[in-house]
Design an enzyme around this catalytic site. Structure first.
Site, short mmCIF file in Angstrom:
data_model
loop_
_atom_site.label_atom_id
_atom_site.label_comp_id
_atom_site.label_asym_id
_atom_site.label_seq_id
_atom_site.Cartn_x
_atom_site.Cartn_y
_atom_site.Cartn_z
N HIS B 213 38.75 51.34 -34.16
CA HIS B 213 37.84 52.16 -34.96
C HIS B 213 38.21 53.64 -34.96
O HIS B 213 37.73 54.40 -35.79
CB HIS B 213 36.40 51.94 -34.50
CG HIS B 213 35.77 50.74 -35.13
ND1 HIS B 213 34.51 50.72 -35.65
CD2 HIS B 213 36.29 49.50 -35.35
CE1 HIS B 213 34.24 49.52 -36.15
NE2 HIS B 213 35.30 48.77 -35.99
N SER B 217 41.65 50.24 -39.75
CA SER B 217 42.63 49.18 -39.92
C SER B 217 43.87 49.68 -40.63
O SER B 217 43.81 50.58 -41.47
CB SER B 217 42.05 48.04 -40.75
OG SER B 217 41.05 47.37 -40.06
N LYS B 241 33.76 38.58 -46.66
CA LYS B 241 35.09 37.96 -46.68
C LYS B 241 35.38 37.29 -45.34
O LYS B 241 35.99 36.21 -45.30
CB LYS B 241 36.14 39.04 -46.97
CG LYS B 241 37.49 38.48 -47.35
CD LYS B 241 38.43 39.60 -47.77
CE LYS B 241 39.80 39.02 -48.14
NZ LYS B 241 40.80 40.05 -48.34
N ASP B 242 34.95 37.91 -44.26
CA ASP B 242 35.14 37.32 -42.94
C ASP B 242 34.35 36.03 -42.79
O ASP B 242 34.79 35.07 -42.18
CB ASP B 242 34.74 38.31 -41.83
CG ASP B 242 35.85 39.30 -41.52
OD1 ASP B 242 35.59 40.29 -40.81
OD2 ASP B 242 36.99 39.07 -41.98
N GLU B 285 51.03 23.04 -22.28
CA GLU B 285 50.39 23.00 -23.58
C GLU B 285 51.28 23.71 -24.61
O GLU B 285 52.05 24.61 -24.27
CB GLU B 285 49.03 23.69 -23.51
CG GLU B 285 47.98 22.86 -22.78
CD GLU B 285 47.42 21.75 -23.67
OE1 GLU B 285 48.00 20.65 -23.66
OE2 GLU B 285 46.42 21.99 -24.35
#
Lengths: 255, 434, 187
Positions: B213, B217, B241-242, B285
């Site tokens: 922040h 972004s 959108k998320d 894994e």
């Protein structure tokens, strides 16, 4: 960018397939079978489950434990409460100590887990020339190839091909890794008299007990698939609505 | 929009004393976000959501799990068979780990492609690598808990690695084990640490978001936002959108949970741990496979290794160093990559090498899945060398010699002119301060 | 499980317009249902698991118990006293006036019709939870020949009712049924 991403996903899928394929190079290809419980909507055939239980009880239980399954679970495959009590009571299990400080035997109850044929692993080995008959509760999930592998294994006993010898006390099996298995062929034609009068061929018994063991390893499978259909359908609709909301909110934004 | 006047008096009362609502309004509603973010920017929030799912399912599983070698395996089976919805919660947790790594790997590769690690986001990137390391530790500890064959033997192999440390290696391993092999003391402490680390992770994620922040972004074009015409408020645009992205993610994730819950797993882990019997193939894994390949690339007998390093250290130690080094090298990426251009959209050479790196990672994963024999050995060694060459040789060189494509003048410009696309109208401007 | 859609329905209309679009409302509602459905398993898992429920009923064979004999069995983690009462004990229980009881209850209400010789009570004192004495031979029975709780001196009679002492209620009679004349199922 998108095209490259799809390409990357293909490479990922290819490597995933390749890594499973390279292991298969050492083992024999396991024939693909069709089971009633395959697919999104598959269910266990109750008849096969009950016959499979009969096979387990009469043949396998002599050496193999099923210690993660409780007798009461048999009600899920169609046995009545009374039948379950009867099946359980046919076996004796250790309980105690009593007031005299001794352990004692008592008939098993529905709430008990399946009684093991041997009191411990060492006893199991001693009774089987040092070989340990593994517990079968999770066998379908514990082997690559799952239920197809189990069926292939049980029907895969044959004469060793020319030039191949099998050590003393072992048997040749086409699908067991290394081909020499300590367990003698467990199933023989007519070995079990089915309660529902189905003809007990080796193939039939193998399919039935494989189905039973698939249930024993994944008793939640039917509930899981049923819930899965509902959840994914719900999500499909919700995601569609969320997409519509997104488009609507972004309608007037240049991006 | 400045600080809002909340209409609700209760909210105003709380906010005056503890400004949670103003904070949320500033960081969510107002927070300016580049308007041109693509769906590759969804993966950060997805990672956060998976973390929440893992913590929720994990806490619930811990109500039924017993961290003792005699009971662990059975307690997990009890969860699967007897606990209400236990099978669902267990499969959510198990597949959630795989989902977490898929999402985070995509998130990282997004960063590699778009130069998200470049100034002023170096620290953001480094905190991200710390998150990756914490995730890997958490996943390793968690995999031991069901006490299957792979749990036990994977723990044995990886803890044994620490014995490669000169002088203090053996005491460290004994200290880790709490005994002379992986046993009950080990399991118990792994459970405690597995419960702890996710909350450490939450803390690191908060710091990660704070760093984000600060400067906001990055974006696909890699150019700083110049003003309000380049940004839109986070809410409602990116919240919505998320949410949609989350829906798509859950469709895929839950498909596995309900219809292929053991796809990512190893059948051997459904066999209870047996310290006296090693499985024919010990495999970690899938998300550890590339690192496993790097670890095993160093073999004492192979000339490539022995020419360079055998006088200094054992192959085992070299492998361990290389394995950790493969992640450590990420810490230095902001300084290894000197190119002033952020986004690979404008770096035609770097872009090719990006895809090569991606392919290399898949190759490493494939090598890691297979036994260390035959052609897998030299392929693993080539792929390992290439991995380090990418970061230590190729990327620095590209920074010096690559001729980038001309950048657009601003984010808003190609968009607001109705043209979309990356060609600039003005002459190529020397890069944005990177 | 489902999307994390919370109920803050997005609508870019902060200018006081109160009409919410149907799409937003419908999506939010759908999302809320999804969240509720997702949370339910996390709550339900704390309810008794299948194996706990299976142990929640116990069957007892009464055949070996002689008149005057008392037997303790475990049910749901607690002791249950099964007493085969003698005719004298049954009479003594019936003679008691309701006014003499701290927790008035006729003996007939505490046993099954036609099976009055069988008393089945949870062996946990209703005061603070100790296990009363009286099951083993030689143990104190208290002044009313039933059971005696040594912790704070509660006396129970041959019907398991509290007669003297701090306990407020009679010994609890659990839910049980006679499957046959010699077999009961508790719980």
């Amino acid at each position: 960018m998108m095209r490259n991403a799809i390409l990357a996903a293909c490479v990922a899928a290819l490597t995933a397939v390749a890594s499973t394929a390279s292991f298969a190079a050492e083992a024999v290809k396991i024939p693909n079978q069709e089971w009633t419980f395959d697919g999104l909507f598959g269910t266990f055939d109750r008849g096969a489950l009950q016959r499979g239980f009969q096979v387990y009880n009469n043949v396998c239980a002599a050496c193999h434990s099923l210690r993660l399954v409780a007798y009461r679970n048999l009600q899920e495959i169609g046995f009545s409460e009374d039948q379950v009590k009867e099946i359980a009571a046919a076996k004796e299990t250790t309980d105690g100590p009593n007031d005299a400080g001794e352990m004692f035997q008592r008939p098993a109850r529905p709430s008990d887990k399946f009684v093991s044929p041997f009191p411990n692993d060492n006893a199991a080995r001693a009774a089987n020339n040092g070989a340990f008959p593994p517990d079968l509760s999770l066998m379908v999930k514990a082997r690559k190839g799952g239920v197809d592998y189990l069926h292939a294994l049980m029907t895969g006993y044959k004469e060793p091909p020319p030039g191949v010898t099998v050590p003393e006390g072992m048997s040749y099996n086409a699908y067991f890794p290394g081909h020499a298995i300590a367990m003698p062929p467990p199933l023989s034609e007519g070995g079990v008299e089915y309660a529902d009068k189905t003809k007990a061929t080796v193939d039939q018994m193998s399919r039935d007990v494989s189905t039973f063991l698939a249930w024993a390893a994944e008793p939640e499978m039917e509930a899981r698939k049923r819930l899965g259909v509902k959840v994914l359908l719900f999500l499909l609709i919700l995601t569609g609505m969320l997409y519509a909301v997104k488009r609507k909110v972004w309608k007037d934004v240049k991006h | 929009m400045s600080a809002p006047e909340f209409k609700n008096p209760v909210i105003r009362w709380i906010d005056y004393r503890l400004p949670v609502f103003s904070f949320m309004h500033h960081e969510l509603n107002e927070y300016p976000t580049p308007r041109n973010l693509s769906y590759w920017w969804n993966f950060g929030s997805l990672a956060g959501i998976v973390l929440v799912v893992m913590i929720a399912t994990g806490i619930v599983l811990a109500m039924h799990y017993t961290p003792h070698t005699a009971f662990a395996f059975e307690s997990v089976e009890r969860i699967m068979r007897d606990v209400n919805y236990g099978w669902l919660i267990r499969y959510l947790h198990m597949n959630g780990a795989s989902a977490f790594f898929i999402v985070v790997f995509i998130h990282i590769f997004r960063g590699l492609y778009y130069g998200s690690y470049k100034s002023p986001r170096e620290l953001l990137w480094i905190i991200g690598v710390v998150i990756l390391l914490t995730m890997m530790a958490t996943a390793f500890l968690g995999y031991v808990l069901p006490w299957g064959q792979m749990s036990f033997w994977g723990a044995t192999v990886i803890t044994n690695l620490f014995s490669a440390i000169p002088l203090i290696g053996e005491p460290i391993v004994t200290w880790l084990w709490g005994g002379f092999s992986v046993d009950n003391p080990t399991l118990n402490r792994f459970f405690s640490l597995h419960y702890l680390l996710p909350f450490v992770l939450v803390g690191v994620v908060i710091v990660h978001l704070m760093a984000l922040h600060q400067h906001g972004s990055g974006n696909p074009v890699g150019i700083d936002t110049k003003g309000p015409q380049d940004s839109i408020p986070f809410h409602p645009y990116y919240t919505v959108k998320d949410m949609f992205g989350t829906g798509v993610f859950f469709l895929v994730y839950l498909w596995f949970v309900f219809y292929a819950p053991n796809f990512f797993g190893e059948p051997d882990n459904y066999i209870e741990a047996n310290p006296l019997q090693t499985p024919p193939h010990i495999v970690p894994e899938w998300y550890f496979l590339p690192f496993y390949a790097i670890l095993r690339a160093f073999t004492d007998d192979y000339p490539v290794y022995s020419w360079f390093l055998s006088w200094l250290m054992s192959a085992k130690l070299a492998g361990v160093i290389a394995m950790f080094g493969s992640i450590l090298v990420l810490f230095f990426l902001p300084w290894l990559d000197r190119s002033p251009v952020r986004s690979a959209r404008f770096r035609p050479l770097y872009r090719q090498f990006f895809w090569l790196l991606l392919i290399d990672c898949f190759v490493l994963g494939w090598v890691g899945a297979n036994p260390a024999e035959g052609h897998f050995i030299w392929i693993g060694q080539v792929a390992t060398t290439y991995y380090f060459a990418h970061f230590l040789v190729i990327v620095p060189l590209l920074g010096i010699f690559e001729k980038p494509r001309p950048l657009p003048t601003s984010i808003g410009e190609p968009v607001l002119k109705g043209g979309g696309g990356s060609t600039a109208s003005a002459a190529a401007r020397p890069m944005e301060k990177a | 499980m489902a999307s994390s859609a919370d109920t803050t329905a997005p609508g870019g209309r902060e200018d006081g317009e109160t009409r919410r679009d149907f799409l937003y409302l419908a999506t939010a509602a759908f999302g809320a249902v999804g969240v509720g459905a997702a949370v339910w398993p996390l709550i339900d898992q704390m309810n008794p698991a299948a194996d706990t429920l299976a142990a929640s009923t116990t069957e007892v064979n009464l055949e070996p118990i002689q008149p005057g004999q008392r037997v303790t069995i475990t049910w749901r983690g607690k002791p249950v006293f099964i007493a085969r009462r003698t005719p004298q004990q049954i009479e003594a229980a019936r003679q008691v006036q309701m006014g003499q009881l701290i927790d008035p209850q006729p003996d007939a209400e505490r046993v099954k019709e036609g099976k009055e010789e069988w008393l089945v009570v949870v062996g946990v004192c209703t005061h603070l939870g100790c296990i009363p004495l009286g099951q083993k031979s030689g143990e104190q029975l208290g002044d009313y020949k039933g059971w005696f709780c040594p912790c704070h001196g509660s006396h129970y009679d041959t019907s398991g009712r509290i007669r003297r002492g701090p306990a407020p209620l009679n010994l609890e009679v659990p839910e049980y049924t006679f499957l046959t004349d010699t077999q009961i199922r508790i719980g």
